[in-house]
Scaffold this active site. Sequence first.
Site, PDB file in Angstrom:
ATOM      1  N   SER A  80       0.848  -1.185   0.000  1.00 58.10           N
ATOM      2  CA  SER A  80       0.000   0.000   0.000  1.00 58.10           C
ATOM      3  C   SER A  80       0.890   1.244   0.000  1.00 58.10           C
ATOM      4  O   SER A  80       2.076   1.137  -0.334  1.00 58.10           O
ATOM      5  CB  SER A  80      -0.879  -0.082   1.249  1.00 58.10           C
ATOM      6  OG  SER A  80      -1.850   0.895   1.203  1.00 58.10           O
ATOM      7  N   LYS A 114      -2.690   8.874  -8.770  1.00 54.13           N
ATOM      8  CA  LYS A 114      -3.144   7.807  -7.876  1.00 54.13           C
ATOM      9  C   LYS A 114      -4.617   7.558  -8.206  1.00 54.13           C
ATOM     10  O   LYS A 114      -5.504   8.299  -7.760  1.00 54.13           O
ATOM     11  CB  LYS A 114      -2.965   8.211  -6.420  1.00 54.13           C
ATOM     12  CG  LYS A 114      -3.344   7.103  -5.454  1.00 54.13           C
ATOM     13  CD  LYS A 114      -2.977   7.478  -4.031  1.00 54.13           C
ATOM     14  CE  LYS A 114      -3.361   6.403  -3.042  1.00 54.13           C
ATOM     15  NZ  LYS A 114      -4.768   6.048  -3.075  1.00 54.13           N
ATOM     16  N   ARG A 135      -6.245  -7.761  -5.191  1.00 54.41           N
ATOM     17  CA  ARG A 135      -5.178  -7.584  -4.202  1.00 54.41           C
ATOM     18  C   ARG A 135      -5.449  -8.395  -2.937  1.00 54.41           C
ATOM     19  O   ARG A 135      -4.529  -8.921  -2.311  1.00 54.41           O
ATOM     20  CB  ARG A 135      -5.083  -6.094  -3.881  1.00 54.41           C
ATOM     21  CG  ARG A 135      -4.184  -5.769  -2.753  1.00 54.41           C
ATOM     22  CD  ARG A 135      -4.010  -4.258  -2.660  1.00 54.41           C
ATOM     23  NE  ARG A 135      -2.964  -3.963  -1.727  1.00 54.41           N
ATOM     24  CZ  ARG A 135      -3.173  -3.523  -0.493  1.00 54.41           C
ATOM     25  NH1 ARG A 135      -4.393  -3.304  -0.066  1.00 54.41           N
ATOM     26  NH2 ARG A 135      -2.155  -3.288   0.303  1.00 54.41           N
ATOM     27  N   GLU A 177      -4.203  -0.700 -11.890  1.00 53.30           N
ATOM     28  CA  GLU A 177      -5.433  -0.256 -11.249  1.00 53.30           C
ATOM     29  C   GLU A 177      -6.547  -0.344 -12.282  1.00 53.30           C
ATOM     30  O   GLU A 177      -6.453   0.261 -13.350  1.00 53.30           O
ATOM     31  CB  GLU A 177      -5.204   1.194 -10.805  1.00 53.30           C
ATOM     32  CG  GLU A 177      -6.046   1.664  -9.694  1.00 53.30           C
ATOM     33  CD  GLU A 177      -5.677   1.107  -8.318  1.00 53.30           C
ATOM     34  OE1 GLU A 177      -4.658   0.394  -8.184  1.00 53.30           O
ATOM     35  OE2 GLU A 177      -6.444   1.392  -7.389  1.00 53.30           O
TER      36      GLU A 177
HETATM   37  S1  IVH Z   1       2.130   2.295  -6.017  1.00 51.97           S
HETATM   38  C1  IVH Z   1       5.003   0.044  -3.945  1.00 51.97           C
HETATM   39  N1  IVH Z   1       1.015   3.703  -7.920  1.00 51.97           N
HETATM   40  O1  IVH Z   1      -3.237   3.279  -4.294  1.00 51.97           O
HETATM   41  C2  IVH Z   1       3.813   0.279  -4.732  1.00 51.97           C
HETATM   42  N2  IVH Z   1      -0.413   2.753  -6.266  1.00 51.97           N
HETATM   43  O2  IVH Z   1      -3.220   3.815  -1.274  1.00 51.97           O
HETATM   44  C3  IVH Z   1       2.635   0.742  -3.967  1.00 51.97           C
HETATM   45  N3  IVH Z   1      -2.794   3.198  -6.620  1.00 51.97           N
HETATM   46  O3  IVH Z   1      -3.071   0.044  -3.023  1.00 51.97           O
HETATM   47  C4  IVH Z   1       1.536   1.203  -4.815  1.00 51.97           C
HETATM   48  N4  IVH Z   1      -2.573   4.379  -8.470  1.00 51.97           N
HETATM   49  O4  IVH Z   1      -4.065   0.301  -5.372  1.00 51.97           O
HETATM   50  C5  IVH Z   1       0.801   2.990  -6.804  1.00 51.97           C
HETATM   51  N5  IVH Z   1       0.187   4.967  -9.689  1.00 51.97           N
HETATM   52  C6  IVH Z   1      -0.031   4.229  -8.576  1.00 51.97           C
HETATM   53  C7  IVH Z   1      -1.336   4.010  -8.063  1.00 51.97           C
HETATM   54  C8  IVH Z   1      -1.470   3.258  -6.889  1.00 51.97           C
HETATM   55  C9  IVH Z   1      -3.432   3.872  -7.596  1.00 51.97           C
HETATM   56  C10 IVH Z   1      -3.464   2.560  -5.461  1.00 51.97           C
HETATM   57  C11 IVH Z   1      -2.992   1.156  -5.182  1.00 51.97           C
HETATM   58  C12 IVH Z   1      -2.604   1.163  -3.710  1.00 51.97           C
HETATM   59  C13 IVH Z   1      -3.258   2.394  -3.200  1.00 51.97           C
HETATM   60  C14 IVH Z   1      -2.451   2.921  -2.035  1.00 51.97           C
END
Ligand code: IVH
Length: 346
Positions: A80, A114, A135, A177
């Site tokens: 996360s 994000k 997940r 995602e």
């Molecule tokens: S990186 C080490 N990149 O946000 C990698 N997450 O609050 C950790 N998410 O559970 C995640 N867009 O489902 C990453 N460009 C992005 C993202 C992303 C959406 C989501 C993902 C994660 C959540 C964390």
Amino acid sequence: MSTKSRYEELKSEISKHNYLYHVKDAPVISDLEFDKLLNELKRIEAEHPDWITPDSPTQRAGAKPADRFEKVRHPAPILSLANAFGADDAHAWLERITKIDDRVEKAKFVVEPKIDGLSVVLHYRDGLFVQGATRGDGEVGEDITSNLRTVRAIPLKIPVESKAKVSVPSHLVVRGEAFIPTKEFEALNRQLEEAGEKTYQNPRNTAAGSLRQLDPKLTASRPITLLVYQIIHSEGGKVPTSQWEILEYLKALGFPVTDVARRFDSLEDAIAYTETWNEGRDSLPYEADGMVIKIDDLTLAGELGFVGKDPRGAIAFKFPAREVTTTLNDIGVAVGRTGVLTPYAV
Ligand code: IVH
């Protein structure tokens, strides 16, 4: 040309047009021409069912409903992100991790949107899409392969373009995602309303609900797409070691990758870019609740370790809460089981 060669040609032609339409957003043939190719493919498959391979475009159509989802153990934890609510939090993050490893002083940063969707994990063996999972708790997810097959932005075979000069590890696991774009969500709700059916609350829950129900035909009828951003695991082949190159590599393989990502030499510049999206978030074609700032060097990021389920090498820079004006009509008081009084606003 033999029927078999025509069959192979059709499969790759259709995959290419599917990619141009659903990933590149730049179709070069009409829907009618596309359907003609697909019908020709279906005719050949009806005559030669033993030729059908799992990457055939006909295999996207919703399979039979499942009784339940099997569990899938992820090859590595699906992590996360810790949150930053503004520039001060982001600077404090940098300070903390610089104390752990001074190589951070020279680090580059990648900024990505994000996306507010559902995290999915996609497995490819020898270039073929073989499994897709949710997940779950980060260690074990649910096998939703049949549902994900219906998502046309997910390549069934990589590299999508057979001419692409890019090698694929024998086992490649990527994370992305899945989501419903805002416009498509609004159109879906308009359709439901006209049909006198119940409308959906928000794109995130609709996408998650459509992927986590047992009938792939229902998933197929929902406008779900995805963007990928991480390699979870690879075996039998090399993959890049920086986040920026990972995004480029995934794009070259034919995966949908955000075009909003940028790389910066300093955190200052990364924050400045991130903040431009505080105002611009509504121009993104999907719901995003912030931007992610990631250390570009993935070896360094990995060595920084994590706190609980949050890797130290990246941070979610949240957009400020949306401000709206509302009227307070009344204040009520709820009486709890033990006599506790809780006031609430109407
Ligand atoms: S990186 C080490 N990149 O946000 C990698 N997450 O609050 C950790 N998410 O559970 C995640 N867009 O489902 C990453 N460009 C992005 C993202 C992303 C959406 C989501 C993902 C994660 C959540 C964390």
